[in-house]
Design an enzyme around this catalytic site. Sequence first.
Site, PDB file in Angstrom:
ATOM      1  N   ASN A  10      -5.280  -4.743  -0.690  1.00 35.75           N
ATOM      2  CA  ASN A  10      -4.788  -3.367  -0.650  1.00 35.75           C
ATOM      3  C   ASN A  10      -4.100  -2.913  -1.929  1.00 35.75           C
ATOM      4  O   ASN A  10      -4.041  -1.728  -2.210  1.00 35.75           O
ATOM      5  CB  ASN A  10      -3.822  -3.189   0.534  1.00 35.75           C
ATOM      6  N   CYS A  33       4.219  -0.294   2.097  1.00 31.32           N
ATOM      7  CA  CYS A  33       5.211  -0.968   2.938  1.00 31.32           C
ATOM      8  C   CYS A  33       6.238  -1.672   2.068  1.00 31.32           C
ATOM      9  O   CYS A  33       7.382  -1.846   2.459  1.00 31.32           O
ATOM     10  CB  CYS A  33       4.535  -1.997   3.841  1.00 31.32           C
TER      11      CYS A  33
HETATM   12  N1  PLP Z   1      -3.828  -4.716   6.277  1.00 36.77           N
HETATM   13  C1  PLP Z   1      -4.006  -4.107   5.098  1.00 36.77           C
HETATM   14  C2  PLP Z   1      -4.834  -4.759   4.048  1.00 36.77           C
HETATM   15  C3  PLP Z   1      -3.408  -2.868   4.865  1.00 36.77           C
HETATM   16  O1  PLP Z   1      -3.578  -2.258   3.685  1.00 36.77           O
HETATM   17  C4  PLP Z   1      -2.618  -2.274   5.882  1.00 36.77           C
HETATM   18  C5  PLP Z   1      -1.915  -0.991   5.658  1.00 36.77           C
HETATM   19  O2  PLP Z   1      -1.360  -0.738   4.607  1.00 36.77           O
HETATM   20  C6  PLP Z   1      -2.492  -2.953   7.104  1.00 36.77           C
HETATM   21  C7  PLP Z   1      -3.100  -4.167   7.266  1.00 36.77           C
HETATM   22  C8  PLP Z   1      -1.691  -2.376   8.229  1.00 36.77           C
HETATM   23  O3  PLP Z   1      -2.418  -1.372   8.912  1.00 36.77           O
HETATM   24  P1  PLP Z   1      -1.648  -0.269   9.775  1.00 36.77           P
HETATM   25  O4  PLP Z   1      -0.994   0.659   8.806  1.00 36.77           O
HETATM   26  O5  PLP Z   1      -2.715   0.407  10.568  1.00 36.77           O
HETATM   27  O6  PLP Z   1      -0.686  -0.978  10.652  1.00 36.77           O
END
Ligand code: PLP
Length: 378
Positions: free
Chosen positions: A142, A322
Amino acid sequence: MTHYLDNAATTAIRPAALEVMIPLLTDGYGNPSGAHRMARAANRVLDDAREAMAAALGAEPGQIVFTGGGTEADNLAVTGVVEAMGGVPVCSAIEHHAVLDPVVHHGGRVVAVDGSGRVDLDRLTAALDDRVSVVSVMMANNETGIVQPLREVVAIVRERAPRAVVHTDAVQALCWLDVAELGAGVDLLSVSAHKFGGPKGVGALVVRPGVELTPLLKGGGQERDRRGGTHNVAGIAAMAVAATETVAERAQQVSRVGALRDRLADGIRDRLDGVVESGVPGSDRSGKTANICHLCFEGIESEALLFLLEKADIMASAASSCASGAMEPSHVLAAMGFDRALAFGSLRLSLGYRSTEADVDAALATVPAAVSRLRERA
Ligand code: PLP
């Protein structure tokens, strides 16, 4: 005019996805677990959405478990397997915290990545044994967009830890990669609607036959006892519409957005010295998703850069949303061996299906000048 370059954090809902939600909230609001006509109608909406999600993800409808987003799907994959099978979870060091934290919580093993940002396959091999029950390696990262060698991971796990299941977090992948093909060999696969033009708070986990999974949410027996709780019918229907549109236009968006991203990254690098683009040896971006321009600038701190960009109406991010706000450099860059000071100067500009040439022009007019200004001040 706002230039939104934070599509990896979340992206605008697709008009067709929004359109399908309204009547399901105002008129067709039956609880799909009930028995009457409105309940049955809602259940049919779920059936259709399940079929559409299965088609988009290369799965069978019975393999789709609807969740409350990507974090829940990832937690269900790791914790669900560990609670059902026991054993030790394993993941790569660059996983999203939605995978990393449950793996660490269950006393798991975290495998290093190499300098190119891909999981180190020798170290993965060394981390596997008969005690391992689940191995989680994401499809694309991400923060950097670096695509992971998933096929090789699956082959190594099958050989070294045959009882283990393989999970992949494909949350960042659906818009840019052929998830059905790349994920064909895995046992568990997570997606999240708000990353591909669906609403927030809804996602899915693909669960292949034979995978033992203890539900995180125990309750009404929904999702064939794999996820309790009344379904978010409108959100699920919208997710299915968004996934179908995303897959249908993926090839065209990959080339359009990829060209925008290249112009953006090349333009910034041409205008400034002291820039490192993650996962890009020379100018080869073939190992990354088409949407992410991830740069580290020597001699600045990204907090100050984000402030200047926002003043110029450019929405961007330092790393994953996050993590921003925390004064620790990203765990992804640390795992890739980035120097701490350089990691503090990181910028992620992430494009999406609505990004335009004007967004790129605005970033090119702003980012190099802002970096130079901050360097002069230092
Ligand atoms: N996994 C990855 C690679 C992400 O980029 C994200 C969100 O930023 C998530 C999991 C979490 O997803 P959600 O925002 O739907 O809880």
